[in-house]
Motif scaffolding. Sequence first.
Motif, PDB file in Angstrom:
ATOM      1  N   ASP A 471      25.451  43.519  16.929  1.00  0.00           N
ATOM      2  CA  ASP A 471      24.500  43.550  18.040  1.00  0.00           C
ATOM      3  C   ASP A 471      23.188  42.856  17.692  1.00  0.00           C
ATOM      4  N   PRO A 494      30.641  46.225  15.329  1.00  0.00           N
ATOM      5  CA  PRO A 494      31.549  46.284  16.488  1.00  0.00           C
ATOM      6  C   PRO A 494      32.366  47.566  16.473  1.00  0.00           C
ATOM      7  N   GLU A 495      32.912  47.923  17.615  1.00  0.00           N
ATOM      8  CA  GLU A 495      33.720  49.139  17.690  1.00  0.00           C
ATOM      9  C   GLU A 495      35.017  48.987  16.921  1.00  0.00           C
ATOM     10  N   ARG A 496      35.625  47.801  16.967  1.00  0.00           N
ATOM     11  CA  ARG A 496      36.912  47.595  16.309  1.00  0.00           C
ATOM     12  C   ARG A 496      36.741  46.569  15.177  1.00  0.00           C
ATOM     13  N   ASP A 540      35.474  41.238  14.252  1.00  0.00           N
ATOM     14  CA  ASP A 540      36.240  42.305  14.896  1.00  0.00           C
ATOM     15  C   ASP A 540      37.679  41.840  15.107  1.00  0.00           C
TER      16      ASP A 540
END
Length: 630
Positions: A471, A494-496, A540
């Motif tokens: 981010d 990142p989320e993944r 990611d």
Amino acid sequence: MDLRYTDAVPTDAEREAVDALLGPPPSGWEGAAERTDKDLRWARGGAVAAKDRRDQLLPALHAVNDRVGWISEGALNHICRRLTVAPAEAYGVATFYSLLSVRPRPAKVLHVCTDLACAARGSGAVCADLTERLGAPGSPAEGAVWQESPCLGLCERAPAALLLQAGTDPADTAPLPPPAPAAGPVRCSAVVAPATAPGLVTAVRAPLEAPVEPPAAAAVPQAGYPSLVLLRRIGTVDPASLDDYRSTGGYTALRHAFKLGPAGVIREVLDAGLVGRGGAAFPTGRKWQATAQQADGPHYLVCNADESEPGTFKDRVLMEGDPYALIEAMTIAGYATGARQGYIYLRGEYPRAYERLDHALRGARTRGLLGPDVLGQGYAFDIEIRRGAGAYICGEETAIFNSIEGQRGEPRSKPPFPVEKGLFGKPTAVNNVETLVNVLPILERGAVAYAATGTETSTGTKLFCVSGQVDRPGVYELPFGATLRELLDLAGPPERLRAVLLGGAAGGFVRPDELDVPLTFEGTRAAGTTLGSGVVLVLDDSVELPRILLRIAEFFRDESCGQCVPCRVGTVRQEEALHRIVDRTGAAAAQDIALMREVGQAMRDASICGLGQTAWNAVESAIDRLGVYR
């Protein structure tokens, strides 16, 4: 080109560009328009005089390339006559660098980065769209030409592009009083980042004016944090103001250095435990001590500001945001090592950093902080900027020497080491920007206080270049010993998460379950990876890792200087194998993986320099740690 001169003559613009740098030709033998009767009766110069001028070859090539956009045969002839260099040798130097051209091309050249950080942020789609709008790379259109480029050092704004325009009035050189000659004109430039194809087409069509770029603090998400040491002035001090710099403690370290004396400065650096921040982690104090002890002279200091490792941009941020800190640190290093002349070897892709440094150098000379009597202490020291021209290999310390001396930027065999025979065959200390700037807090706070931060063997703070799928990309400063997880939490992971590449193209991958690795030289080594120069590329699961590995292989193939067989052949074989297996897994890829292991080991064992020795690292770690191609 041949060993002999041809009948080609330079244009008026080419002649003016060269003579503005070198001065008027002293005789018809050295490039004057006509030979006089006096020239026919009197021969001057010779091999010794020619050797003394050879280091002006790359600046002369830059002068023509910056003025016209490319280097014609006539221009090369004129340069060679001025410097008494064989045309074949000058041609070999001119064709070594990617930013120079010996073929006609438009004055505007758009460089679109396709390297790791930009690839992870969609540069492939930008290039595909740009091909539809402007044609294939290398095809002139709209009065310009665009080409794919390796890393531009703008990773926090990926995908990025750099637009250069040749001409006589570069827009990115600030109008300043000229207390001393500037280091030479820089081409008109503009950064387009984040880049889109429509935005790039608009930039190409529009007149190139002085760009409005974000401040250096935009690349430092922590700007203003009280815990910062190396980045503390960025975003809070005007980088163009020497008074602002001095009001925040600038030049107190140099005054303290004069009180300590050269041996005392070296002792402080040794006691602080400072090691090189470029990746090799060699003790800085030992390097300075070895240089200072050499009886041969003169001694030289070289700042390696050619940070070309994909994903690295920390030195750019320091030079753009705090240029006087580098000048002060280099003055201290020169004093400690007995050097009277320093060189900043700066990436050719950093026009803004060049502008800031050139401004700062002129200001420092005006105020007696550089020159024949620094601060009235009887110590003479000055600094000259030498621009690179697009060659990753010139980040190797001995390749820098060859480049400055006007040779092809190829590494030298060691020994002898630079501290014994470096630039111009004399004892030379080479440090990168981050390493040098660390000297300031050591002398301001003392070695003991400096070493209290970090770990026992990795002291102080470290700058990390975070890019990719985060981010808040940018340069972060953390104490040695912080974990990778703590760094990613600051940047917004990142989320993944799929993997993290540490150390850039020459580094290694880390899995999501390995984020607690301590960010120290010894900690990453124990974890089977490397800290390198501080690259942290976050990927990611949307990124195709085989394509990233292929881009790494293409990068090393392109950047190999070709001097040694293991690297010249091995990087090609590695890329060929990755092309064959890019969409394969399991048994279909096993034979090529075995071949790459054999080739990689040969490069690691037998290459002359670190490029070939590390070209297999990232691919190997992706196969072994991430299970790519299984």
